[in-house]
Design a protein around this motif. Structure first.
Motif, PDB file in Angstrom:
ATOM      1  N   GLY A 205       0.777  -1.228   0.000  1.00  0.00           N
ATOM      2  CA  GLY A 205       0.000   0.000   0.000  1.00  0.00           C
ATOM      3  C   GLY A 205       0.810   1.280   0.000  1.00  0.00           C
ATOM      4  N   LEU A 206       0.080   2.381  -0.362  1.00  0.00           N
ATOM      5  CA  LEU A 206       0.614   3.740  -0.355  1.00  0.00           C
ATOM      6  C   LEU A 206      -0.258   4.555   0.590  1.00  0.00           C
ATOM      7  N   PHE A 207       0.357   5.123   1.624  1.00  0.00           N
ATOM      8  CA  PHE A 207      -0.386   5.810   2.676  1.00  0.00           C
ATOM      9  C   PHE A 207       0.063   7.270   2.740  1.00  0.00           C
ATOM     10  N   LEU A 208      -0.843   8.169   2.341  1.00  0.00           N
ATOM     11  CA  LEU A 208      -0.521   9.590   2.257  1.00  0.00           C
ATOM     12  C   LEU A 208      -1.488  10.425   3.094  1.00  0.00           C
ATOM     13  N   GLN A 209      -1.904   9.899   4.229  1.00  0.00           N
ATOM     14  CA  GLN A 209      -2.843  10.635   5.075  1.00  0.00           C
ATOM     15  C   GLN A 209      -2.236  11.969   5.495  1.00  0.00           C
ATOM     16  N   GLY A 210      -2.972  13.037   5.238  1.00  0.00           N
ATOM     17  CA  GLY A 210      -2.518  14.355   5.653  1.00  0.00           C
ATOM     18  C   GLY A 210      -1.363  14.912   4.852  1.00  0.00           C
ATOM     19  N   CYS A 233      -5.454   8.397   0.515  1.00  0.00           N
ATOM     20  CA  CYS A 233      -5.264   9.849   0.405  1.00  0.00           C
ATOM     21  C   CYS A 233      -6.359  10.529   1.226  1.00  0.00           C
ATOM     22  N   SER A 234      -6.318  10.356   2.514  1.00  0.00           N
ATOM     23  CA  SER A 234      -7.397  10.818   3.383  1.00  0.00           C
ATOM     24  C   SER A 234      -6.848  11.742   4.461  1.00  0.00           C
ATOM     25  N   GLN A 235      -7.724  12.090   5.409  1.00  0.00           N
ATOM     26  CA  GLN A 235      -7.357  12.847   6.603  1.00  0.00           C
ATOM     27  C   GLN A 235      -6.660  14.167   6.273  1.00  0.00           C
ATOM     28  N   PHE A 256     -10.358   8.976  -0.706  1.00  0.00           N
ATOM     29  CA  PHE A 256     -10.107  10.405  -0.670  1.00  0.00           C
ATOM     30  C   PHE A 256     -10.970  11.047   0.418  1.00  0.00           C
ATOM     31  N   GLU A 257     -11.279  10.303   1.457  1.00  0.00           N
ATOM     32  CA  GLU A 257     -12.114  10.826   2.533  1.00  0.00           C
ATOM     33  C   GLU A 257     -11.406  12.004   3.207  1.00  0.00           C
ATOM     34  N   GLY A 258     -12.077  13.144   3.241  1.00  0.00           N
ATOM     35  CA  GLY A 258     -11.504  14.329   3.869  1.00  0.00           C
ATOM     36  C   GLY A 258     -10.388  14.972   3.082  1.00  0.00           C
ATOM     37  N   ALA A 259     -10.271  14.665   1.776  1.00  0.00           N
ATOM     38  CA  ALA A 259      -9.171  15.187   0.958  1.00  0.00           C
ATOM     39  C   ALA A 259      -9.554  16.498   0.290  1.00  0.00           C
TER      40      ALA A 259
END
Length: 513
Positions: A205-210, A233-235, A256-259
């Protein structure tokens, strides 16, 4: 070849600590003085030459039995260029709170875990590198140089959490063809320039929260043809530029929740993308178009207010689609079928909201309507499916020539294009009542006096309305006053129109089902 006598005091400490993997800490303990941004002012008491670091990693100091050699250095100014291109490095090296004078080259190197944490470095080139461990750049700043991982292979994780990368050109991170065995963690990553990952393999996975990716005039995230388990791509994820996921294959979740997607012209490109769960509940509507043409999602969750004014939906398919939240507003403009458009959706009317979503697709395209109707049929909501297909016909009507539009309006008013056949019954009842009342107030003239059944206004009206067969009344009587005669002509014409419309509508419905 370096000799021990040529080493400075900090270099000797590092040289002696290396065989045992001990940490050499040159920090003063004063946070203001130890910040790596101020490393250019550090003196010789905190300086280590890059050549010494390279010599140790390449085996200059013999290893001792019973311990694991490793290079661990904190709070140092590393002068010169650390060039390990093509090297075989058998030791872990870890820099923390360090300032590096020049970019690091690991091009084509084979190495173990690399850590450059909370440090300042002009750039890192690890193209074609084979890292048998993790690459940890958390909280580091890459200023004026990019992070290059083109066709690299990393057995562990790539950690970019809280890192800041400002590339010299369009791209801050160049990682096309990157093969990861662990995950890519970029929580709260900040870039000046895009993140480029075309063709990367990211099974964890690719995790780019914030994260905040800034490339306002170009592409913020280029991940076309990427293969990943998850792309998060969230938070508060923010893209100042286009996000491209063309032909991406994401097995599990794309969110894209909250993006915030702030691309100029086109904010998100997902052409031909395949994804398991697609969560599009952005914090604000994207500033540009969202392109979902030919994409497929097994499950889609979105928000009514997450979509921009233009969404390209031709060929977009999904196994299931649900709103993650329901908005309620009052007023607003209505479309031709009476359902609101834009963001003015009635509370609880999911079909109206979905139709407004489809109308964000420019022009007329039948596939989005058919896809949505198929979904409603799949869950047993046949009435909602018919409502969607009726809206499709009304949208299509606007593209027809004038004669086609007139016929379309007639089909709509009489039988709702076959999706509301009960309308024909309403018309027949209304016309039958009208004829019965009008004809009942007048006396017709028999064609053959003294023969046939007596005049009955209701039966006579039905005989006029039914174009096939006969009840014997229409041919037995005629009118001498023009008003009644013209009403008879109108009822005969209405009967033919209603019959034709019913047949056309029923045929259309049977063909669709």
């Amino acid at each position: 070849m370096l000799s021990y006598d040529e080493l400075t005091q900090p270099e000797r400490e590092l040289w002696d600590a290396f065989p045992e993997g001990r940490l050499v800490d040159l920090r003063t303990g004063v946070s203001e003085a130890d910040g790596p941004a101020a490393g250019a002012q550090w003196g010789s008491e905190r300086s280590v030459r890059a050549a010494v670091v390279a010599a140790l990693l390449l085996g200059a100091n013999a290893e001792r039995s019973g311990v694991v050699a490793a290079l661990r250095l904190a709070g140092a100014r590393i002068t010169g260029r650390l060039d390990l291109s093509g090297a075989e490095i058998c030791h872990t090296f870890w820099f923390e709170d360090c300032w590096l004078e020049e970019a690091v080259s690991l091009y084509g190197a084979a190495t173990r875990t690399i850590g450059i944490a909370n440090s300042w470095v002009p750039g890192i080139d690890a193209g074609l590198a084979r890292i048998d461990g993790a690459l940890d750049l958390r909280r580091s700043t890459l200023a004026g140089g990019s992070l290059t991982l083109i066709n690299a292979r990393v057995a562990g994780e790539l950690i970019l959490t809280d890192a800041r990368i400002s590339g010299p050109g369009e791209w801050a991170v160049l990682a096309g063809g990157l093969v990861m065995e662990g995950g890519v963690f970029g929580k709260r990553l900040t870039t000046q320039g895009g993140l480029r990952l075309p063709g990367a393999h990211l099974p964890k996975g690719l995790f780019l929260q914030g994260a905040r990716l800034e490339n306002a005039d170009g592409v913020a995230l280029a991940a076309g043809h990427v293969a990943a388990s998850t792309v998060d791509c969230s938070q508060g994820f923010t893209a100042q530029g286009t996000v491209r996921l063309r032909s991406a294959r994401i097995e599990d979740l794309l969110t894209f929740e909250g993006a915030h997607l702030n691309g100029d012209g086109t904010a998100l490109v997902c052409i031909a993308m395949h994804v398991g769960d697609f969560d599009f509940r952005a914090a604000t509507p994207p500033s540009g178009t969202v392109d979902l043409r030919s994409a497929h999602a097994t499950w889609c969750q979105d928000s009514e207010r997450a979509w921009p004014e233009e969404v390209l939906l031709e060929g977009f398919t999904y196994g299931s689609i649900r709103f993650g939240e329901t908005a309620s507003t009052e007023g607003g403009a209505a479309g031709e079928d009476g359902t609101p458009v834009g963001d003015t959706m009635p509370a609880g009317d999911e079909v109206a909201s979905r139709l407004a979503w489809i109308r964000r697709n420019p022009g007329y395209a039948p596939q989005p309507y058919e896809q949505l109707a198929g979904w409603y049929r799949q869950i047993g909501h046949d009435g909602d499916a018919r409502r969607v297909l009726l809206a499709k016909q009304r949208h299509r009507r606007r593209t027809l020539h004038p004669a086609g539009r007139i016929w379309g309006h007639l089909l709509d008013a009489t039988v709702g294009y076959g999706y509301r056949p009960w309308l024909a019954g309403v018309w027949l009842i209304a016309l039958a009542l009208l004829g019965t009342l009008v004809f009942g107030a007048h006396s017709p003239t028999p064609v053959k006096p003294g023969e046939g059944a007596p005049f009955q206004s209701f039966v006579y009206t039905l005989d006029l309305l039914i174009p096939i067969g006969g009840l014997g009344q229409r041919t037995a009587w005629y009118w001498t006053d023009s008003g009644s005669q013209w009403l008879a002509y109108v009822l005969i014409a209405a009967g033919w129109v209603l019959t034709t419309a019913v047949v056309a509508g029923v045929t259309r419905t049977l063909n669709r089902n």
